[in-house]
Write a protein that holds these residues in place. Structure first.
Motif, short mmCIF file in Angstrom:
data_model
loop_
_atom_site.label_atom_id
_atom_site.label_comp_id
_atom_site.label_asym_id
_atom_site.label_seq_id
_atom_site.Cartn_x
_atom_site.Cartn_y
_atom_site.Cartn_z
N ILE A 150 -33.53 39.41 8.69
CA ILE A 150 -33.49 37.98 8.65
C ILE A 150 -33.23 37.14 7.85
N CYS A 151 -31.97 36.27 8.12
CA CYS A 151 -31.42 35.86 6.94
C CYS A 151 -31.11 34.54 6.91
N PRO A 152 -30.54 33.24 5.89
CA PRO A 152 -30.67 32.35 5.81
C PRO A 152 -29.66 31.55 6.00
N TRP A 153 -28.96 30.47 5.83
CA TRP A 153 -27.95 30.04 5.90
C TRP A 153 -26.84 29.52 5.26
N ASN A 154 -27.21 29.88 4.31
CA ASN A 154 -26.05 29.71 2.44
C ASN A 154 -25.31 30.20 2.51
N VAL A 176 -29.34 42.96 13.21
CA VAL A 176 -29.84 41.09 12.55
C VAL A 176 -29.75 39.70 12.68
N LYS A 177 -30.78 39.47 11.94
CA LYS A 177 -30.96 38.02 12.73
C LYS A 177 -30.31 37.05 11.82
N PRO A 178 -29.05 36.00 12.36
CA PRO A 178 -28.42 35.15 11.16
C PRO A 178 -29.85 34.16 11.28
N GLY A 228 -34.77 34.07 2.16
CA GLY A 228 -35.11 32.57 3.56
C GLY A 228 -36.57 32.21 2.37
N SER A 229 -37.06 31.01 2.63
CA SER A 229 -37.69 29.85 1.76
C SER A 229 -38.85 30.48 1.94
N ILE A 230 -40.33 30.34 0.82
CA ILE A 230 -41.25 30.98 0.36
C ILE A 230 -41.71 31.10 1.36
N ALA A 231 -41.90 29.70 1.96
CA ALA A 231 -43.24 29.33 3.55
C ALA A 231 -42.62 30.32 4.56
N THR A 232 -41.73 30.44 4.65
CA THR A 232 -41.69 31.40 5.91
C THR A 232 -41.73 32.56 5.32
N GLY A 233 -41.65 33.28 4.21
CA GLY A 233 -41.93 34.67 3.20
C GLY A 233 -43.21 34.95 3.58
N GLU A 250 -36.61 38.26 -0.37
CA GLU A 250 -36.13 37.63 -1.70
C GLU A 250 -36.66 35.90 -0.81
N LEU A 251 -36.80 35.06 -2.28
CA LEU A 251 -37.75 33.69 -1.60
C LEU A 251 -36.96 32.73 -2.54
N GLY A 252 -37.49 31.39 -2.55
CA GLY A 252 -36.66 30.90 -3.39
C GLY A 252 -37.83 31.16 -4.97
N GLU A 380 -40.51 21.47 -7.79
CA GLU A 380 -40.27 21.58 -6.60
C GLU A 380 -38.56 22.18 -6.54
N GLU A 381 -38.18 23.37 -5.42
CA GLU A 381 -36.60 23.91 -5.40
C GLU A 381 -36.01 22.67 -4.46
N PRO A 382 -34.91 21.94 -5.20
CA PRO A 382 -34.38 20.78 -4.03
C PRO A 382 -33.36 21.71 -3.26
P1 NAD Z 1 -35.92 29.75 6.24
O1 NAD Z 1 -36.68 31.11 5.19
O2 NAD Z 1 -36.24 28.24 7.23
O3 NAD Z 1 -35.23 30.54 7.54
C1 NAD Z 1 -34.70 32.09 6.86
C2 NAD Z 1 -35.19 32.67 7.79
O4 NAD Z 1 -36.32 33.16 8.65
C3 NAD Z 1 -34.12 32.14 9.29
O5 NAD Z 1 -32.85 32.64 10.06
C4 NAD Z 1 -35.28 31.40 10.07
O6 NAD Z 1 -34.04 31.04 11.14
C5 NAD Z 1 -36.29 32.68 9.65
N1 NAD Z 1 -37.57 32.15 10.23
C6 NAD Z 1 -37.92 31.01 10.19
N2 NAD Z 1 -39.04 31.15 10.83
C7 NAD Z 1 -39.96 32.00 10.84
C8 NAD Z 1 -41.21 32.76 11.30
N3 NAD Z 1 -41.99 32.32 11.05
N4 NAD Z 1 -41.09 34.28 11.16
C9 NAD Z 1 -39.45 35.10 11.03
N5 NAD Z 1 -38.60 34.37 10.40
C10 NAD Z 1 -38.34 32.94 10.78
O7 NAD Z 1 -34.69 29.91 5.09
P2 NAD Z 1 -33.50 28.87 4.26
O8 NAD Z 1 -33.40 27.55 4.75
O9 NAD Z 1 -32.37 29.23 5.78
O10 NAD Z 1 -32.75 29.29 3.35
C11 NAD Z 1 -33.04 28.69 2.21
C12 NAD Z 1 -33.99 29.35 1.28
O11 NAD Z 1 -34.22 30.88 1.12
C13 NAD Z 1 -34.31 28.66 -0.07
O12 NAD Z 1 -35.69 29.11 -0.30
C14 NAD Z 1 -33.58 29.58 -1.17
O13 NAD Z 1 -33.93 29.98 -2.12
C15 NAD Z 1 -33.76 30.98 -0.27
N6 NAD Z 1 -32.53 32.25 -0.69
C16 NAD Z 1 -33.76 33.42 -1.55
C17 NAD Z 1 -32.34 34.54 -1.61
C18 NAD Z 1 -33.07 35.42 -2.41
O14 NAD Z 1 -32.23 36.63 -2.55
N7 NAD Z 1 -33.98 35.08 -2.81
C19 NAD Z 1 -31.09 34.00 -1.04
C20 NAD Z 1 -30.60 33.07 -0.47
C21 NAD Z 1 -32.08 31.23 0.05
#
Ligand code: NAD
Length: 485
Positions: A150-154, A176-178, A228-233, A250-252, A380-382
């Motif tokens: 499960i991947c983020p957008w950056n 893979v889920k983008p 992705g983000s800590i909240a989603t993690g 791998e979170l924020g 906070e992380e902007p």
């Molecule tokens: P996000 O958590 O909003 O989304 C990431 C992915 O999770 C997306 O594919 C989204 O569709 C999916 N998702 C959302 N809700 C879900 C759920 N309930 N269950 C399963 N999947 C779900 O994060 P983002 O906004 O895409 O990315 C930004 C964040 O990611 C920042 O906090 C950044 O620091 C963090 N990040 C961490 C790393 C790392 O390697 N540690 C790398 C890049 C980004």
């Protein structure tokens, strides 16, 4: 096992890839070009049936893929890299459109992602052996099964390939889920992968907010690798608990950079600025708090301000150094840091309190001079191009300040006295520490966070184990055993 054939690659239509075949959907959505605010191409929204089919295909493919010799799996990775790089220019163009990245950085990501494959080609799956008179104990590492990525957008390409390469090299299959914000390059990259891999080994499903939970809840997925983000993690870990899936999170982060008084101000200032504003601050390990020794605080801040003023912000076609914020949701979030700074009366060293409104999601790089410890911009992380600086005098105190966060992803220390910088670095609560450099992750090194920045990690030779079960074989020497009876 022979590869599936998908029709020749086109760059204006996008499908999920399930069981080696492109698959559309009734419902569709579109990404948005962040430099123009205009909608991009249609992409399918995968439903439960699509996920079930992809998992069934991955599970079936696992039976044979896990038995393919390690060196043969490497050969597949080499062929995949060649097939992917044959489309490097088109991939970079697509990446620039979906993310808004300047062309040079889109090219950098496309080619940098190939380095992730290259590095994995140098690795072997470890096997540890311990022998005594009685027995040989061997610890080996076996694949888990079906992995959900499960991947983020950056960094849509590098952060998908950074999961694909170790997962399939170790004999897993992967879905893979983008991010719904940036589906295009991942869909295309995995379409290209079908030229090389048998059906079900590497698949991709894109969709809406319902899709991630379908993967985390699926009983036949063995592991979720999430960035992705800590909240989603936290939600993902809770969902995975029901089936005791392995998770890598791998979170924020809220990376601190500590600057010692002996640095060359003119040389280090642009580096600090690049650490904070690379990819317009949309980097998990961007520098997010800068602690500068009081003796050089004013000079360093002035030099940083001067360099920041030279940074051009614009669309990929503008030959800019910084692109827009990738999506509207994040743009609105970044704006709250400007509003809070303005409302509380903190000082803008460079940048304006009022973020311009226009067609794209553009934000000028901004430095906030010495806001208080409990301010939003410190705590906070902007995830955007706005960074605070604070002075320090006492080493113990600044280490405490740097560690005073629920996150612990990366950190930097800058100093001519490298031994002193490293001694400080060893005391920082962060998964990766850079000395005299801004944060530059490499496929050769394990990458993971401390505290709420994550669980586990990936990359490097340690990272391979994140895609494996350990299996210990206790092999008794028959002669010895019998003589003992
Ligand atoms: P996000 O958590 O909003 O989304 C990431 C992915 O999770 C997306 O594919 C989204 O569709 C999916 N998702 C959302 N809700 C879900 C759920 N309930 N269950 C399963 N999947 C779900 O994060 P983002 O906004 O895409 O990315 C930004 C964040 O990611 C920042 O906090 C950044 O620091 C963090 N990040 C961490 C790393 C790392 O390697 N540690 C790398 C890049 C980004």
């Amino acid at each position: 096992m022979s590869p599936s054939k998908v029709s020749s690659i086109t760059w204006d239509s996008f499908s999920n890839i399930i069981d080696g075949q492109p698959r559309g959907s009734k419902e569709k959505h579109q990404g948005v070009n962040p430099a123009t605010g205009e909608k991009l191409w249609d992409v399918p929204i995968a439903n439960q049936q699509d996920v079930d089919d992809a998992v069934a295909s991955a599970k079936k493919a696992f039976e044979s893929w896990s038995q393919v010799p390690f060196e043969t799996r490497k050969e597949h990775l080499v062929k995949f890299k060649e097939a992917y790089l044959a489309h490097a220019d088109d991939m970079a163009k697509l990446l620039a459109e979906e993310t808004g990245k300047p062309h040079q950085f889109a090219q950098f990501e496309v080619h940098g992602a190939a380095m992730w494959i290259d590095h994995h080609l140098t690795l072997t799956i470890p096997e540890e052996r311990d022998e005594d008179d009685e027995k040989v104990v061997t610890t080996r590492y076996t694949p888990l099964g079906v992995v959900g990525a499960i991947c983020p957008w950056n960094f849509p390409i590098v952060l998908s390939l950074g999961k694909i390469a170790p997962a399939i090299l170790t004999g897993n299959t992967i879905i893979v889920k983008p991010s719904p914000f940036t589906p295009y390059t991942a869909l295309k990259m995995i379409e290209i992968a079908q030229e090389v891999f048998p059906p079900g080994v590497v698949q991709v499903v894109g969709g809406d907010d319902k899709l991630g939970p379908m993967l985390t809840q699926h009983p036949d997925i063995a592991k979720i690798s999430f960035t992705g983000s800590i909240a989603t993690g936290k939600k993902i870990m809770a969902a995975c608990a029901a089936t005791l899936k392995r998770v890598t999170l791998e979170l924020g982060g809220n990376d601190a950079s500590i600057v010692l008084p002996d640095v060359d101000v003119q040389k280090v200032a642009p580096e600090l600025v690049m650490g904070a504003f690379q990819n317009s601050g949309q980097v998990c390990v961007a520098t997010k708090r800068i602690y500068i020794h009081q003796d050089i605080y004013e000079d360093m801040l002035n030099a940083m301000v001067e360099f920041t003023k030279t940074m051009k912000v614009g669309a990929p076609s503008d030959n800019a150094l910084l692109g827009p914020i990738q999506n509207q949701m994040q743009y609105e979030k970044v704006k709250t840091f400007f509003e809070d700074t303005k409302n509380k009366g903190y000082k803008f060293a460079v940048g304006s309190p009022d973020v311009a409104t226009g067609k794209g999601f553009f934000v000028q790089p901004t430095i906030i001079d010495n806001p208080p410890n409990d301010s939003k911009i410190i705590t906070e992380e902007p995830f955007g191009p706005i960074v605070p600086t604070q002075p320090w005098t006492d080493e113990e105190e600044v280490i405490k300040r740097a560690n005073g966060s629920n996150t612990g992803l990366g950190a930097c220390v800058w100093g001519k006295d490298v031994a002193r910088a490293e001694a400080i670095g060893r005391r920082l609560e962060a998964g990766s520490v850079w000395i005299n450099s801004w944060e530059k992750p490499t496929p050769a090194a394990f990458f993971g966070g401390h505290k709420e920045s994550g669980i586990g990690g990936e990359w490097g030779k340690e990272g391979l184990k994140a895609y494996c079960n350990a299996q210990v074989m206790h092999s008794y020497k028959l002669k010895r055993q019998i003589s003992k009876l």
